[in-house]
Design a protein around this motif. Sequence first.
Motif, PDB file in Angstrom:
ATOM      1  N   ARG A  32       0.818  -1.227   0.000  1.00  0.00           N
ATOM      2  CA  ARG A  32       0.000   0.000   0.000  1.00  0.00           C
ATOM      3  C   ARG A  32       0.848   1.272   0.000  1.00  0.00           C
ATOM      4  O   ARG A  32       0.452   2.274  -0.581  1.00  0.00           O
ATOM      5  N   GLN A  33       2.012   1.238   0.648  1.00  0.00           N
ATOM      6  CA  GLN A  33       2.880   2.416   0.617  1.00  0.00           C
ATOM      7  C   GLN A  33       3.402   2.651  -0.802  1.00  0.00           C
ATOM      8  O   GLN A  33       3.454   3.785  -1.266  1.00  0.00           O
ATOM      9  N   LYS A  84       0.605   4.263  -2.733  1.00  0.00           N
ATOM     10  CA  LYS A  84       0.505   5.692  -2.416  1.00  0.00           C
ATOM     11  C   LYS A  84       1.614   6.483  -3.115  1.00  0.00           C
ATOM     12  O   LYS A  84       1.356   7.538  -3.712  1.00  0.00           O
TER      13      LYS A  84
END
Length: 160
Positions: free
Chosen positions: A92-93, A96
């Motif tokens: 998820r990082q 982003k």
Amino acid sequence: MAAPFRLLFVCLGNICRSPAAEGVMRALVETKGFADRVLIRSAGTQGWHAGKLPDQRMRTAAQNRGYDLSSRARQVTEADLREYDLVLVMDRQNLKDVRAYDRDSQFDSKIRLFCEFCTDHQESEVPDPYYGGEQGFELVLDLLEDGCRGVLEHIRSALA
């Protein structure tokens, strides 16, 4: 002949997960006869390791399964979002960070989490094995082998 499907794998430093995904996917498309129809690369959201080979532990684990990890690390660019048909991020990082390059959200549909393509594993992210032991590298390869099969099915339908 039609232009190849362009696939980019992205992780943090481009020395463990994404080059391993590149190697696993490259072997799979060669085995299935799609090598001339799929262009595969990898990149990292950070450029710390630019120009370096993948982490030796990842290369050893991959080599033990018959995969060649010989690509050199590079940092993802805004141009990559235009040039690639599918950008698969490992966590998820990464998602982003890559979406930050897409200020107008025009490439939103092609930036996806890799684990969306896994069928045998329930993980939602490919964990970074860098600070762990050998088991972490093996888990990464298990996830990549699973997900790459799903990615190839997605590509087959896109090319059909």
